[in-house]
Scaffold this motif. Structure first.
Motif, short mmCIF file in Angstrom:
data_model
loop_
_atom_site.label_atom_id
_atom_site.label_comp_id
_atom_site.label_asym_id
_atom_site.label_seq_id
_atom_site.Cartn_x
_atom_site.Cartn_y
_atom_site.Cartn_z
N GLU A 113 -3.29 8.34 0.21
CA GLU A 113 -2.60 9.47 -0.55
C GLU A 113 -1.66 9.01 -1.56
N ASN A 114 -1.07 7.62 -1.47
CA ASN A 114 -0.02 7.30 -2.30
C ASN A 114 -0.30 5.85 -3.04
N PRO A 115 -1.11 5.80 -4.30
CA PRO A 115 -1.25 4.49 -4.79
C PRO A 115 -0.43 3.51 -4.70
N GLU A 116 0.90 3.75 -4.65
CA GLU A 116 2.10 2.68 -4.90
C GLU A 116 1.95 1.96 -3.46
N LEU A 117 1.28 2.58 -2.49
CA LEU A 117 1.50 1.84 -1.18
C LEU A 117 0.31 1.14 -0.84
N VAL A 118 -1.01 0.97 -1.71
CA VAL A 118 -1.91 0.25 -1.55
C VAL A 118 -1.83 -1.09 -1.33
N GLY A 119 -2.09 -1.76 -0.31
CA GLY A 119 -1.95 -3.09 -0.01
C GLY A 119 -0.46 -3.36 0.68
N ALA A 120 0.14 -2.27 0.82
CA ALA A 120 1.49 -2.40 1.67
C ALA A 120 1.46 -2.20 3.15
N LEU A 121 0.46 -1.44 3.74
CA LEU A 121 0.26 -1.17 4.84
C LEU A 121 -0.63 -1.73 5.57
N TYR A 239 3.76 -10.03 1.49
CA TYR A 239 3.47 -9.31 0.24
C TYR A 239 3.47 -7.90 0.71
N ARG A 240 2.71 -7.71 1.89
CA ARG A 240 2.93 -6.29 2.37
C ARG A 240 4.55 -5.75 2.58
N LEU A 241 5.23 -6.58 3.16
CA LEU A 241 6.64 -6.21 3.35
C LEU A 241 7.43 -5.92 2.11
N ALA A 242 7.14 -6.70 1.09
CA ALA A 242 7.57 -6.59 -0.36
C ALA A 242 7.33 -5.08 -0.77
N LEU A 246 10.25 -2.13 -1.45
CA LEU A 246 10.17 -1.59 -2.84
C LEU A 246 9.93 0.03 -2.89
N ALA A 247 8.88 0.20 -2.13
CA ALA A 247 8.05 1.71 -2.00
C ALA A 247 9.08 2.51 -1.36
N ILE A 248 9.87 2.33 -0.40
CA ILE A 248 10.68 3.16 0.20
C ILE A 248 11.86 3.12 -0.55
N ARG A 249 12.20 2.50 -1.27
CA ARG A 249 13.45 2.74 -2.32
C ARG A 249 13.22 3.44 -3.39
N GLY A 250 11.71 3.77 -3.85
CA GLY A 250 11.34 4.29 -4.85
C GLY A 250 11.36 3.41 -6.11
N ILE A 251 11.22 2.01 -5.88
CA ILE A 251 11.38 1.15 -6.91
C ILE A 251 9.76 0.59 -7.25
N SER A 252 9.60 0.92 -8.59
CA SER A 252 8.36 0.74 -9.17
C SER A 252 8.14 -0.81 -9.50
N ALA A 253 7.13 -1.60 -8.97
CA ALA A 253 6.75 -2.97 -9.31
C ALA A 253 5.29 -3.21 -9.25
N ASN A 254 5.20 -4.31 -10.30
CA ASN A 254 3.96 -4.97 -10.28
C ASN A 254 3.87 -6.37 -9.63
N LEU A 255 3.31 -6.44 -8.42
CA LEU A 255 3.45 -7.44 -7.55
C LEU A 255 2.04 -8.20 -7.61
N GLY A 256 1.20 -7.79 -8.59
CA GLY A 256 -0.16 -8.36 -8.71
C GLY A 256 -1.01 -7.62 -7.77
N GLN A 257 -2.36 -7.81 -8.01
CA GLN A 257 -3.52 -7.16 -7.12
C GLN A 257 -3.41 -7.55 -5.68
N ALA A 258 -3.15 -8.82 -5.26
CA ALA A 258 -3.01 -9.13 -3.99
C ALA A 258 -2.14 -10.25 -4.03
N PRO A 259 -2.00 -10.94 -2.49
CA PRO A 259 -1.27 -12.09 -2.46
C PRO A 259 -1.91 -13.05 -2.77
#
Length: 525
Positions: A113-121, A239-242, A246-259
């Protein structure tokens, strides 16, 4: 009759409660897994609580018909949490046999449901752990029962920092790869002042450099909207931890598509950053194959960094990413200051190109993985006189520092931290950054002075006369060549270190005896 004074019971600290929560997992999983388990559960709780707050606000404002519409959450930078991902449902089913499945499903739904979390969880993580239902349920209860102070946004940072620090201290080999102590990150941020523009970290770990950059801007009346964040990380779990951090603080970032590996798969090839902050792996060997990357444009104008050590590969990668006025602050092992051969040729060219602005040798025992002192390098693409504006509207002027390098020896700085470690105090950081900015100032001749055993401003000609070594002690005046040693202080330090070694030895001995006894082969001593 006089009433007996009642003993005040000390209220458990938030940190002690967090450790109690993690302690539920003792002997159930490897200690290295604690942070992933606890942080994912805490993330679910935080996301749900922020969602519920927004939900109640909508109801109070007479907008109840919108409470299941995602747009009314994401517009305020709040994650939309589907019903089966909500903490209340997880907690209500904590003792059910399928609790691991429920948690994995919640993480999956939240990411969907939240695109900014893709690859984070993580996917299917809790099922793979095969934790006993009772232990996982108890952990959910412990996390759910922690009462947080009012300012959740700040406390989330505190929780993350606590766990990152604690597990960095306890994990053993490799623990420092994802965590740079905050005291060092703050020093870098306060020296290079990333007020606005593009900020980049080519080996971003858990994202600590970015978090401190945003905090710095906020403390100087700036806006996070003025910062664009770019990063890359090689290790998948980090990479997921980063992304979570960032997401939990509402910080937008481009960390690349994958590690990905920054050298062989640069995901920001065309990036020119205004500020670069990094803590690359120290003395990385075999970072490229013998015939790999030999014609890479990042080395243009320099020798190709040797395969035996990545230090100068990182330096040239960082230098290649700097914008016209770009500034970089990064850490390297001290050996990079004086390495010979190809490294010396690269270092000579960096100095001749006037990229090196400052070199600061840091105290020992700042890091959790090594007790050696390391070096902070500051590169600057533009050392000419110029103006820049702070977020508060103040115009600042930098003098022309062409052909000059500031050397700082900070080995005597630092205050005790976590028994055998040290950290830079707020006062020390203020002193160090004050020295650096005074040296940059148009009034530097009155505001700055070379101080024996602390700082020295060297010319390019002086550096060339010393075969382009960047070891601060080759330039900074020392009152005595012999090191003055506080014998009693040093012996007490050794006493503490020896006591810790003997304690670990005793614990290991007891564990070995217990194993043999359980196998039916008790050892008589």
């Amino acid at each position: 009759m006089a009433r007996r004074a009642t003993k005040q019971v000390k209220e458990p600290t938030l940190e002690s409660k967090l450790w109690t929560a993690a302690d539920v997992l003792r002997n159930a999983v490897e200690a290295a897994e604690y942070k992933h388990i606890v942080l994912n559960l805490f993330f679910l709780r935080f996301a749900s609580e922020k969602f519920e707050e927004q939900r109640q606000k909508l109801i109070a404002d007479g907008k109840e018909r919108y409470i299941e519409m995602k747009e009314f959450y994401t517009k305020d930078n709040i994650f939309f949490v589907p019903e089966d991902a909500r903490w209340s449902k997880i907690k209500a089913n904590a003792k059910q046999a399928d609790i691991a499945i429920r948690i994995d499903k919640a993480l999956e739904l939240l990411e969907a449901e939240n695109p900014e979390l893709v690859g984070a969880l993580p996917s299917g993580y809790f099922v793979r752990l095969e934790l006993e239902t009772s232990k996982l349920g108890s952990l959910v209860d412990e996390i759910g029962n922690i009462v947080l102070p009012d300012d959740e946004q700040d406390i989330i940072g505190r929780v993350y920092e606590y766990y990152l620090t604690q597990f960095a201290l306890k994990e053993g080999k490799g623990k420092g790869e994802f965590y740079t102590p905050k005291t060092i990150v703050k020093l870098i941020v306060e020296m290079i002042e990333p007020f606005s523009g593009k900020v980049y970290d080519p080996c971003c770990g858990s994202g600590g450099m970015f978090v401190q950059s945003i905090d710095f801007v906020g403390h100087h009346q700036g806006s996070s909207r003025d910062i664009s964040i770019y990063g890359q990380e090689y290790t998948a779990t980090t990479y997921r931890l980063a992304k979570m951090n960032l997401a939990i603080r509402g910080i937008s970032a481009n960390l690349g598509q994958a590690p990905r590996n920054t050298f062989s798969a640069d995901q920001h090839k065309d990036l020119k950053a205004d500020f670069i902050m990094a803590n690359p792996p120290f003395n990385q060997k075999k970072w490229r194959a013998e015939n790999e990357l030999v014609d890479d444009p990042r080395w243009d104008g320099y020798e190709v960094p040797p395969t035996s050590n990545a230090n100068y590969g990182w330096i040239l990668h960082i230098a290649s990413k700097l914008s016209q006025d770009g500034v970089a602050g990064f850490l390297l092992a001290n050996g990079a200051l004086s390495e010979s051969g190809t490294e010396q040729l690269i270092r000579k060219q960096l100095i001749e190109n006037d990229l090196v602005e400052a070199i600061a040798i840091l105290p020992r025992n700042l890091f959790y993985t090594t007790d050696i002192s390391v070096t902070l390098w500051i590169l600057n693409r533009n050392k000419k006189a110029r103006f820049y504006r702070t977020p508060g509207g103040e115009m600042r002027r930098l003098r022309d520092r062409s052909g000059q390098v500031l050397f700082l020896d900070l080995r005597q700085k630092g205050v005790p931290f976590e028994k055998k470690y040290v950290e830079l105090s707020d006062e020390e950081r203020t002193e160090i950054t004050g020295t650096y900015h005074a040296w940059q100032s148009p009034n530097w001749e009155t505001e700055y002075e070379n101080v024996p055993e602390y700082c020295y401003s060297a010319t390019k000609e002086e550096i060339a006369s010393k075969d382009y070594t960047l070891v601060p002690s080759r330039y900074i005046e020392f009152a005595s060549q012999g090191e003055a040693v506080d014998y009693d202080k040093r012996m007490r330090e050794l006493q503490g270190e020896l006591a810790e070694v003997l304690k670990r030895e005793e614990e290991t001995r007891a564990q070995v005896l217990k194993v043999f006894e359980e196998l039916g082969y008790g050892i008589e001593l």
